[in-house]
Design a protein around this motif. Structure first.
Motif, PDB file in Angstrom:
ATOM      1  N   LEU A  32       0.806  -1.225   0.000  1.00  0.00           N
ATOM      2  CA  LEU A  32       0.000   0.000   0.000  1.00  0.00           C
ATOM      3  C   LEU A  32       0.835   1.270   0.000  1.00  0.00           C
ATOM      4  O   LEU A  32       0.448   2.275  -0.574  1.00  0.00           O
ATOM      5  CB  LEU A  32      -0.929   0.088   1.217  1.00  0.00           C
ATOM      6  N   ILE A  33       1.966   1.236   0.681  1.00  0.00           N
ATOM      7  CA  ILE A  33       2.788   2.432   0.843  1.00  0.00           C
ATOM      8  C   ILE A  33       4.075   2.271   0.034  1.00  0.00           C
ATOM      9  O   ILE A  33       4.801   1.298   0.202  1.00  0.00           O
ATOM     10  CB  ILE A  33       3.168   2.632   2.320  1.00  0.00           C
ATOM     11  N   ALA A  34       4.331   3.244  -0.826  1.00  0.00           N
ATOM     12  CA  ALA A  34       5.639   3.336  -1.476  1.00  0.00           C
ATOM     13  C   ALA A  34       6.433   4.429  -0.792  1.00  0.00           C
ATOM     14  O   ALA A  34       5.901   5.513  -0.532  1.00  0.00           O
ATOM     15  CB  ALA A  34       5.472   3.678  -2.955  1.00  0.00           C
ATOM     16  N   HIS A  35       7.679   4.135  -0.496  1.00  0.00           N
ATOM     17  CA  HIS A  35       8.584   5.179  -0.012  1.00  0.00           C
ATOM     18  C   HIS A  35       9.364   5.679  -1.217  1.00  0.00           C
ATOM     19  O   HIS A  35      10.115   4.926  -1.833  1.00  0.00           O
ATOM     20  CB  HIS A  35       9.495   4.640   1.087  1.00  0.00           C
ATOM     21  N   ILE A  36       9.161   6.942  -1.549  1.00  0.00           N
ATOM     22  CA  ILE A  36       9.628   7.494  -2.820  1.00  0.00           C
ATOM     23  C   ILE A  36      10.705   8.538  -2.572  1.00  0.00           C
ATOM     24  O   ILE A  36      10.566   9.398  -1.697  1.00  0.00           O
ATOM     25  CB  ILE A  36       8.455   8.121  -3.596  1.00  0.00           C
ATOM     26  N   LEU A  50       0.611   6.591  -0.778  1.00  0.00           N
ATOM     27  CA  LEU A  50      -0.236   5.467  -1.177  1.00  0.00           C
ATOM     28  C   LEU A  50       0.111   5.117  -2.614  1.00  0.00           C
ATOM     29  O   LEU A  50       0.294   5.995  -3.448  1.00  0.00           O
ATOM     30  CB  LEU A  50      -1.715   5.857  -1.098  1.00  0.00           C
ATOM     31  N   ALA A  51       0.207   3.825  -2.892  1.00  0.00           N
ATOM     32  CA  ALA A  51       0.579   3.393  -4.241  1.00  0.00           C
ATOM     33  C   ALA A  51      -0.187   2.121  -4.547  1.00  0.00           C
ATOM     34  O   ALA A  51      -0.348   1.262  -3.686  1.00  0.00           O
ATOM     35  CB  ALA A  51       2.076   3.143  -4.316  1.00  0.00           C
ATOM     36  N   TRP A  52      -0.692   2.032  -5.746  1.00  0.00           N
ATOM     37  CA  TRP A  52      -1.385   0.800  -6.135  1.00  0.00           C
ATOM     38  C   TRP A  52      -0.951   0.408  -7.538  1.00  0.00           C
ATOM     39  O   TRP A  52      -0.430   1.211  -8.297  1.00  0.00           O
ATOM     40  CB  TRP A  52      -2.893   0.944  -6.019  1.00  0.00           C
ATOM     41  N   ARG A  53      -1.163  -0.886  -7.822  1.00  0.00           N
ATOM     42  CA  ARG A  53      -0.709  -1.454  -9.078  1.00  0.00           C
ATOM     43  C   ARG A  53      -1.898  -1.823  -9.949  1.00  0.00           C
ATOM     44  O   ARG A  53      -2.907  -2.348  -9.463  1.00  0.00           O
ATOM     45  CB  ARG A  53       0.104  -2.724  -8.785  1.00  0.00           C
ATOM     46  N   VAL A  54      -1.787  -1.535 -11.234  1.00  0.00           N
ATOM     47  CA  VAL A  54      -2.723  -2.072 -12.226  1.00  0.00           C
ATOM     48  C   VAL A  54      -1.838  -2.626 -13.336  1.00  0.00           C
ATOM     49  O   VAL A  54      -1.031  -1.884 -13.916  1.00  0.00           O
ATOM     50  CB  VAL A  54      -3.684  -0.991 -12.777  1.00  0.00           C
ATOM     51  N   ASP A  55      -1.967  -3.928 -13.583  1.00  0.00           N
ATOM     52  CA  ASP A  55      -1.102  -4.587 -14.572  1.00  0.00           C
ATOM     53  C   ASP A  55       0.369  -4.315 -14.248  1.00  0.00           C
ATOM     54  O   ASP A  55       0.791  -4.555 -13.131  1.00  0.00           O
ATOM     55  CB  ASP A  55      -1.487  -4.184 -15.989  1.00  0.00           C
ATOM     56  N   ASN A  56       1.109  -3.764 -15.193  1.00  0.00           N
ATOM     57  CA  ASN A  56       2.547  -3.622 -14.963  1.00  0.00           C
ATOM     58  C   ASN A  56       2.987  -2.187 -14.628  1.00  0.00           C
ATOM     59  O   ASN A  56       4.122  -1.796 -14.869  1.00  0.00           O
ATOM     60  CB  ASN A  56       3.324  -4.149 -16.179  1.00  0.00           C
ATOM     61  N   HIS A  57       2.056  -1.391 -14.051  1.00  0.00           N
ATOM     62  CA  HIS A  57       2.396  -0.034 -13.622  1.00  0.00           C
ATOM     63  C   HIS A  57       1.998   0.164 -12.158  1.00  0.00           C
ATOM     64  O   HIS A  57       1.059  -0.447 -11.674  1.00  0.00           O
ATOM     65  CB  HIS A  57       1.655   1.019 -14.458  1.00  0.00           C
ATOM     66  N   VAL A  58       2.718   1.055 -11.510  1.00  0.00           N
ATOM     67  CA  VAL A  58       2.329   1.513 -10.178  1.00  0.00           C
ATOM     68  C   VAL A  58       1.855   2.954 -10.311  1.00  0.00           C
ATOM     69  O   VAL A  58       2.462   3.756 -11.033  1.00  0.00           O
ATOM     70  CB  VAL A  58       3.496   1.412  -9.176  1.00  0.00           C
ATOM     71  N   PHE A 126      -8.309   1.509  -7.790  1.00  0.00           N
ATOM     72  CA  PHE A 126      -7.714   1.563  -6.453  1.00  0.00           C
ATOM     73  C   PHE A 126      -8.792   1.307  -5.395  1.00  0.00           C
ATOM     74  O   PHE A 126      -8.617   0.476  -4.489  1.00  0.00           O
ATOM     75  CB  PHE A 126      -7.066   2.938  -6.271  1.00  0.00           C
ATOM     76  N   ILE A 127      -9.926   1.982  -5.511  1.00  0.00           N
ATOM     77  CA  ILE A 127     -11.011   1.783  -4.534  1.00  0.00           C
ATOM     78  C   ILE A 127     -11.509   0.347  -4.565  1.00  0.00           C
ATOM     79  O   ILE A 127     -11.763  -0.256  -3.510  1.00  0.00           O
ATOM     80  CB  ILE A 127     -12.149   2.797  -4.791  1.00  0.00           C
ATOM     81  N   GLU A 128     -11.605  -0.231  -5.746  1.00  0.00           N
ATOM     82  CA  GLU A 128     -12.055  -1.627  -5.848  1.00  0.00           C
ATOM     83  C   GLU A 128     -11.070  -2.587  -5.178  1.00  0.00           C
ATOM     84  O   GLU A 128     -11.476  -3.618  -4.642  1.00  0.00           O
ATOM     85  CB  GLU A 128     -12.264  -2.013  -7.317  1.00  0.00           C
ATOM     86  N   GLN A 129      -9.800  -2.255  -5.233  1.00  0.00           N
ATOM     87  CA  GLN A 129      -8.804  -3.109  -4.556  1.00  0.00           C
ATOM     88  C   GLN A 129      -8.975  -3.067  -3.046  1.00  0.00           C
ATOM     89  O   GLN A 129      -8.754  -4.054  -2.354  1.00  0.00           O
ATOM     90  CB  GLN A 129      -7.382  -2.669  -4.922  1.00  0.00           C
TER      91      GLN A 129
ATOM     92  N   ALA B  94     -16.017   8.780  -4.082  1.00  0.00           N
ATOM     93  CA  ALA B  94     -14.698   8.231  -4.410  1.00  0.00           C
ATOM     94  C   ALA B  94     -13.603   9.217  -4.002  1.00  0.00           C
ATOM     95  O   ALA B  94     -12.581   8.845  -3.417  1.00  0.00           O
ATOM     96  CB  ALA B  94     -14.628   7.926  -5.908  1.00  0.00           C
ATOM     97  N   PHE B  95     -13.847  10.483  -4.280  1.00  0.00           N
ATOM     98  CA  PHE B  95     -12.848  11.528  -4.062  1.00  0.00           C
ATOM     99  C   PHE B  95     -12.395  11.634  -2.610  1.00  0.00           C
ATOM    100  O   PHE B  95     -11.226  11.926  -2.339  1.00  0.00           O
ATOM    101  CB  PHE B  95     -13.439  12.867  -4.516  1.00  0.00           C
ATOM    102  N   HIS B  96     -13.294  11.414  -1.660  1.00  0.00           N
ATOM    103  CA  HIS B  96     -12.947  11.624  -0.250  1.00  0.00           C
ATOM    104  C   HIS B  96     -12.411  10.376   0.452  1.00  0.00           C
ATOM    105  O   HIS B  96     -12.229  10.399   1.667  1.00  0.00           O
ATOM    106  CB  HIS B  96     -14.127  12.232   0.506  1.00  0.00           C
ATOM    107  N   HIS B  97     -12.189   9.305  -0.281  1.00  0.00           N
ATOM    108  CA  HIS B  97     -11.515   8.154   0.323  1.00  0.00           C
ATOM    109  C   HIS B  97     -10.104   8.563   0.730  1.00  0.00           C
ATOM    110  O   HIS B  97      -9.430   9.307   0.013  1.00  0.00           O
ATOM    111  CB  HIS B  97     -11.477   6.983  -0.661  1.00  0.00           C
ATOM    112  N   SER B  98      -9.647   8.100   1.877  1.00  0.00           N
ATOM    113  CA  SER B  98      -8.299   8.476   2.322  1.00  0.00           C
ATOM    114  C   SER B  98      -7.775   7.426   3.286  1.00  0.00           C
ATOM    115  O   SER B  98      -8.367   6.357   3.421  1.00  0.00           O
ATOM    116  CB  SER B  98      -8.335   9.866   2.971  1.00  0.00           C
ATOM    117  N   ALA B  99      -6.657   7.737   3.940  1.00  0.00           N
ATOM    118  CA  ALA B  99      -5.991   6.736   4.778  1.00  0.00           C
ATOM    119  C   ALA B  99      -5.679   7.287   6.166  1.00  0.00           C
ATOM    120  O   ALA B  99      -5.493   8.490   6.347  1.00  0.00           O
ATOM    121  CB  ALA B  99      -4.707   6.266   4.109  1.00  0.00           C
TER     122      ALA B  99
END
Lengths: 226, 226
Positions: A32-36, A50-58, A126-129, B94-99
Motif C-alpha cells: 500500500l505504501i511506497a517510499h519514494i 499510497l501506491a497501487w498497481r494495475v497490470d505492470n504499472h504503479v 484503487f477503490i475496488e482493490q 470516491a474523491f474523499h476516500h483516504s488513509a
C-alpha cells in the motif's frame, strides 16, 4: 522475470533475491505504501505515498499543487521502495538475530496521466482493490474532482525483490546454549469495519473480506489487555 | 518540541502535523523499518533498514563491507522515513476516500560508532527492545563479531511527524447517498512465538509480551479461512 540491470543487481544477501514478476506484484499489492525518493535542495527526501498497481504499472495520486508530485512529474529518475515486515528471527547468539521481510525496489521515472476517463478508471481501480464493489455504490468523481487530482504512473520494468524467510541460523557451537530459539511472527489484521456514528445500526455492513484473504478479521481487537 | 526548519515545515495537510518529541519516538519505536535515501550514480535509491532508537538517536547496523553503509558513513545528508499504515477511510464519494497513517521524516547525517563497548551496548539494547530479558540468556557478541558489524547513529534533531486519524469527511451534499461509510482499520499482531523444531516441547517458551502491549497475541492465526 525481473531484468537485472546495474541498479537492480543485488550484491548483499544474494540468496534472498527473487526474480519472478509475480513476487514483485504481491509485495506491491500488499504494501500500500511506497517510499519514494525526491532530490531536495539540501539532499534527498523520502516520502511515503499510497501506491497501487494495475497490470505492470504503479500509480500514485495527490492534489494538483502537491510539491512532491511537482518534483516527480518532471520525469527525474526516482526510486520506490515497498517493505513488509514479517517477524524476528531469535537466535542463540546476539549476532545471528535477524528479520523476516519482503521488499521491492523499483527504479524509473513517472509519467502524468492526463486523460480524464483513464484517471477515473485507475482511481476507481484503487477503490475496488480496497473495497470490492464499492465504486458501484459511492458517488464517483466529478470532472472538477478529477481535474484537481494529479495521477502519476511508473512502469515496473526495472525492479528488484528481496525476501528473507530463513529460519534460525546458529553457529554449530551455540546449539547447546539453553535458550529458546525460533521466530516471532508479525502479521497484519484488517477489519472489522467501523461504521460512522450516524449510520450505526441503520445500514448493512459491507463484506470486503475478498480483498484481504487470511488478513481479514470479523472480530474486534481482543488483545487489548493481553 | 520538534524544531521547524526549512526541510521539516509541512506544507500540505498542515492539520496533520505534530510537534511533540514523544510522538516521533513512538512512531520510530513501532516502525522497526527506516526507509533511507542514498544518492546513487543514476539517481536516488531508497533502502529499507532495521532501525531502533535509544534516547534521542536512531541506530542502524550491517556488515562492515555493506555498500549502503559505506555510502551513509561518508556523512552525506540523508533522510529516514518511518511509516505506519492504520487503515482506510471509506467515504461516500470516491474523491474523499483516504488513509489513516502515522509517519516521521528525519533529516541529518550518520556518524559511525567505533567504540566496541558502546556498539555492544547499543546492539544489545535493540535485542532487549524486541525480546525483553533475552540478552541475559543468549551468547553475546564476540570482539570479532562486533568488529565485523558497522553501527551508525543519527541524532533526532531535525524531524517532522504527520498523523492522519480523521474520520469520514464527506461533502454535505453526499450525506444522503445510501452507502456504508466508516473506517477499515489495520493493525499489527505480534506472536505467538514459533519454536525451532529441535527445541519443540523441550524448553519453556519465553514471554516477550511486555514489549508489544496490545499488539501481542498468544493465539495462532485463526483467520486463515475467514
Amino acid at each position: 522475470m525481473l531484468s537485472r540491470t546495474n541498479r537492480t543487481t543485488i550484491k548483499k544477501g544474494t540468496h534472498k533475491a527473487e526474480f519472478e514478476q509475480q513476487k514483485l506484484y504481491d509485495i506491491i499489492d500488499e504494501s500500500l505504501i511506497a517510499h519514494i525518493a525526491l532530490e531536495g535542495e539540501q539532499g534527498p527526501v523520502v516520502i511515503p505515498m499510497l501506491a497501487w498497481r494495475v497490470d505492470n504499472h504503479v500509480y500514485i495520486h495527490g492534489a494538483k499543487n502537491s510539491r512532491l508530485l511537482r518534483g516527480l512529474k518532471k520525469g527525474a529518475q526516482t526510486c520506490l521502495t515497498f517493505t513488509l515486515f514479517d517477524g524476528w528471527v531469535l537466535a542463540r547468539s546476539a549476532f545471528h538475530h535477524s528479520a523476516h521481510y519482503r521488499s521491492a525496489v523499483v527504479f524509473g521515472s513517472f509519467e502524468i496521466i492526463e486523460d480524464t476517463n483513464e484517471k477515473d478508471r485507475l482511481l476507481n481501480h484503487f477503490i475496488e482493490q480496497i473495497a470490492p464493489g464499492r465504486t458501484e455504490e459511492v458517488r464517483l468523481s466529478s470532472p472538477r474532482e478529477l481535474a484537481a487530482t494529479e495521477l502519476l504512473a511508473i512502469p515496473l520494468t526495472e525492479a528488484s525483490v528481496k525476501i528473507g524467510k530463513h529460519g534460525v541460523n546458529d553457529d554449530e557451537s551455540d546449539l547447546e546454549i539453553p535458550v529458546w530459539a525460533g521466530v516471532l511472527p508479525y502479521r497484519t489484521v484488517v477489519g472489522p469495519l467501523e461504521t460512522v456514528p450516524e449510520l450505526e445500526g441503520k445500514i448493512d455492513i459491507p463484506d470486503y473480506s475478498a480483498a484481504y484473504g487470511s488478513r481479514w478479521s470479523n472480530t474486534p481487537n481482543s488483545n487489548n489487555n493481553a
